[in-house]
Structures are given as C-alpha cells and as structure tokens.
Design an enzyme around this catalytic site. Structure first.
Site, PDB file in Angstrom:
ATOM      1  N   PHE A  43      61.743 -14.267  34.275  1.00  0.00           N
ATOM      2  CA  PHE A  43      61.152 -14.750  35.021  1.00  0.00           C
ATOM      3  C   PHE A  43      60.156 -14.461  35.441  1.00  0.00           C
ATOM      4  CE2 PHE A  43      59.281 -13.341  39.506  1.00  0.00           C
ATOM      5  CZ  PHE A  43      60.274 -14.436  40.210  1.00  0.00           C
TER       6      PHE A  43
ATOM      7  N   ASP B 266      53.700 -12.031  29.475  1.00  0.00           N
ATOM      8  CA  ASP B 266      53.897 -11.752  30.600  1.00  0.00           C
ATOM      9  C   ASP B 266      54.091 -11.038  30.599  1.00  0.00           C
ATOM     10  OD1 ASP B 266      54.330 -11.621  33.790  1.00  0.00           O
ATOM     11  OD2 ASP B 266      55.911 -13.495  33.432  1.00  0.00           O
TER      12      ASP B 266
ATOM     13  N   LYS C 295      50.528  -7.931  39.339  1.00  0.00           N
ATOM     14  CA  LYS C 295      51.103  -6.670  40.208  1.00  0.00           C
ATOM     15  C   LYS C 295      50.331  -5.692  40.533  1.00  0.00           C
ATOM     16  CE  LYS C 295      56.347  -8.504  40.696  1.00  0.00           C
ATOM     17  NZ  LYS C 295      56.500  -8.883  39.540  1.00  0.00           N
TER      18      LYS C 295
END
Ligand SMILES: *Cc1c(COP(=O)(O)O)cnc(C)c1O
Length: 401
Positions: free
Chosen positions: A135, A222, A251
């Site tokens: 993702f 990532d 995040k």
C-alpha cells in the site's frame, strides 16, 4: 443511549464507512467521545499521534509557532526546514530531504526520483519493482503501485511502469530484474501496514540492498507507517543494518500535524534539481515545528526504547491471552506496530472494541492492527490486551463462517 447524537454527514462525501462514535478531546493515550465516554487509543489515528493527545510540551510549542508563522513559501529560506532536515539526516544517516504534506505525496516524490534517476542514465521508459500486499497511497500513481485491486477498481487506466513480485522472495526479485532491464528502483514498505502487518525479512532487505548496488538501482523504503520510532528504532530498516537510497515518511512525523518527507541518500540526493518538483504547503513552519518537537521529545523521553519495551509487554499480553486459540494464525510486527491475524474476517471487532472502550483497526480483512501512541505505558498496554483478548476469543469461539 447517545445523549449527543452523531453529527449529520449529509454534506460530507461518503468515502469512509464511519464507526458510530464522534470524538471530542483527548489526553495522553485516551480520548473522549461527545457523550463523555472514555476510550483507550490503540490506533493513534493510524500511527499518526506519536505523542498521544494534548502533549504538555508539543501543544505549547505549536501554539507559540502559530503566533509566529504558520505558512510562508518555499520561495524563501526556512530555518525550521533546515533544522528538521538536518535532524532527519542525522538519525537516518542520509543526505537531504524534500518536505511535503502526506504519505502519498512523499511516495509520489519517490516515484518521480526513480523515473528521473532512469532518465538521467538514458533510460526513457523506467520501471519500478513493487510487491504483492503493498500500500503506497491513493493518488493515481501511488494506487498503481499499491497491490490491492479494491483500491484500484474504477480508477483505470493505471499508471504504467510497475512490475510486481511477492514479498520476501529474492529469486522472484532477481528474475524480474533480469526480465525487465528498464527497472530503476525497488520500492517497498519495510513493514507492510495496510497489507496486514507483513514485515520484509532482515535477510530479504539485506539482499535487496546488494541487488540494488549490483544493478545500480535505487532502494526506496516506504516508512510512512513503520518509521519514526514505531518499531523501537528510528526507522524499521535499521533493524537490518542497511540504508535505503530513498525513504518516504509521513504519518508519525508531525504527531498529528500533516507532514510528509522524502529522505535521500547520496545516490538519490542530487536527482531532483531546481524546477523538477514543488509544493505550496510542504515544509511550512507549523509542520516543521511539529516535526522538530516530535523528534526532540521522542529523544528526551526515550520513546524508541519505550516502543520496544511496551511493545514487548503488549505482544506478551496478547500471546498469553490468546494462547491455544486454534483460530489465531499469527501475531506479527515489531515494537508498537502489531498485527493479529485470525482465520476469519475480523471486522465485527471494530464496533465490539468501541463498545469496550478501545480504538483499533482491522486491515486485510482478518488482521487486527494495533498502532498506539509511542508514549503508551506498560499498564495501558496490558489494558489494551485486557479489553481486546476476550472479544477475539469470543469471535474465535463461534463456528467459522
Ligand atoms: C498511510 C500510508 C500511505 C499514504 O499516506 P497518506 O498520508 O494517507 O497519503 C503511504 N504508504 C504507507 C505505507 C502508508 O501506511
């Protein structure tokens, strides 16, 4: 039951099926809903609220910053950008940083770097190796890099130039590189988040580093979800003793203030030049201050060690509580990034946990995901397990659907 009804979402685009709760305020690892009920936050807004809620040093720092400057422009020098960039390079051992506002933007910048890296070498149709279960976001390019067909459905044609192989399979990576000479980069989450808390194994990461060095490819990790201390090191790949060439972050970096960053090592740091990329909001003083304060407080309060130690307590309490459950497939993850895979869909646990005063997530259909604030205490970790374990046991006690 609800003294204060849920707000009407008539004019909010229904992109989320929301849980029946509206949150009003928080303190530490706890939040309160609009009826006054207190809930334990096992999710931290999906790995975002690193310092929990209403942190006594973060909040005054942000208030002071708002009174000074919220936004300027990347047309001007920014002392706060310089400071946060230096700090990120110090803790990663990398060289420079591009700031943006979110995870998908950080990944978008990484994808542009990978393509430009190819073009700079005379490769006019560069391809990027990506993985099953991945993702990377919901823009057109990042959803094309994402593996989940549900996220891609209805948005074709996808961006071309991605080759996909299984995670943790070195032979598949080598075969793909042999079959696709235009591959310029290998792009993966160090620990897959949305895909169900699937770690890239240490030996696999080390092999990817070797393959990238041998073939002059960029290793792009990532760490939007698994980075910023969540696993007990600043970055999850540091457990493997390797360094990426490109590392998207977001995040947890701003402890709730939107921020993204792509951190580059020496082979990638010079790829984007003046005019190649840009952003209006990225690198703004408020977000930079949030990043600086988050990293400083994490250091001063030993939150890497806390994530590791309290993560071990949480994991221990979960595996003790669920010992002998035939329907438990596996507990995975590291530090305060944990997944509990069940042998059946786990979505019903979301509202059951809510009723038990606990915020969690379920991803990849059967994986209960815990991403609490990194300030979680041992007692709060045991409390998460105490609320969650009986609900999982009750679910697993029913006939399998
Ligand atoms: C959340 C996430 C993204 C996307 O971040 P947004 O801020 O929602 O755009 C990208 N990659 C990973 C690994 C993520 O967990």
């Amino acid at each position: 039951m609800n003294a204060d009804p849920l707000p009407s979402d008539a004019h909010v685009m229904p992109t989320y099926g929301r849980l029946p709760v509206a949150l009003s305020h928080g303190q530490g690892c706890w939040v309160w809903d609009t009826t006054g009920r207190r809930l334990l936050d096992g999710l931290a807004g999906i790995a975002v609220n690193t310092l929990g809620h209403n942190h006594p040093r973060l909040v005054p720092a942000l208030q002071e910053q708002i009174g000074k400057l919220i936004h300027t422009s990347n047309y001007y020098h920014s002392p706060l950008q310089s400071r946060l960039a230096s700090k990120l390079c110090e803790i990663s051992g990398l060289e420079n940083v591009f700031f943006c506002n979110s995870g998908l933007e950080a990944n978008e910048a990484a994808l542009k770097i990978a393509r430009k890296f190819g073009h700079d070498r005379g490769n006019t149709a560069p391809e990027i190796l990506v993985f099953e279960g991945a993702f990377h976001g919901r823009s057109i390019a990042t959803l094309s890099a994402t593996a989940n067909p549900k996220i891609q459905a209805g948005f074709g044609p996808l961006v071309p130039g991605f080759v996909r192989v299984p995670l943790n399979d070195v032979a598949a990576v080598e075969a793909a590189i042999a079959a696709h000479p235009n591959i310029t980069a290998i792009f993966l989450e160090t620990i897959q988040g949305e895909g169900g808390i699937n770690p890239a194994r240490v030996q696999f990461l080390q092999a990817l580093r070797r393959v990238c060095d041998e073939h002059d490819l960029l290793l792009m990790l990532d760490e939007v979800q698994c980075g910023i201390g969540r696993t007990g090191k600043w970055f999850a790949h540091q457990w493997a003793g390797i360094k990426p060439d490109v590392m998207p972050l977001a995040k947890g970096l701003g402890s709730g203030v939107p921020i993204g960053a792509v951190v580059c090592g020496p082979r990638a740091a010079g790829v984007l030049k003046a005019g190649n990329h840009g952003t209006t909001f990225g690198g703004n003083p408020l977000a930079m201050r949030a990043g600086i304060e988050t990293l400083t407080i994490m250091e001063e309060d030993g939150l890497l060690a806390n994530a590791e130690a309290v993560g071990a307590t949480l994991r221990g309490a979960l595996s003790d509580g669920l010992a002998g459950e035939a329907g438990l497939v596996e507990i995975r993850g590291q530090g305060l990034m944990l997944g509990i895979e069940l042998d059946r869909p786990a979505g019903v646990l979301l509202t059951q946990c809510l009723d038990a005063g606990l915020l969690i997530s379920v991803t990849a259909d059967r994986v209960v995901r815990l991403l609490p604030p990194l300030i979680l205490t041992h007692d709060e970790a045991r409390e998460i397990a105490a609320r969650l374990v009986p609900l999982i046991k009750a679910l697993l006690g029913q006939p399998k659907p």
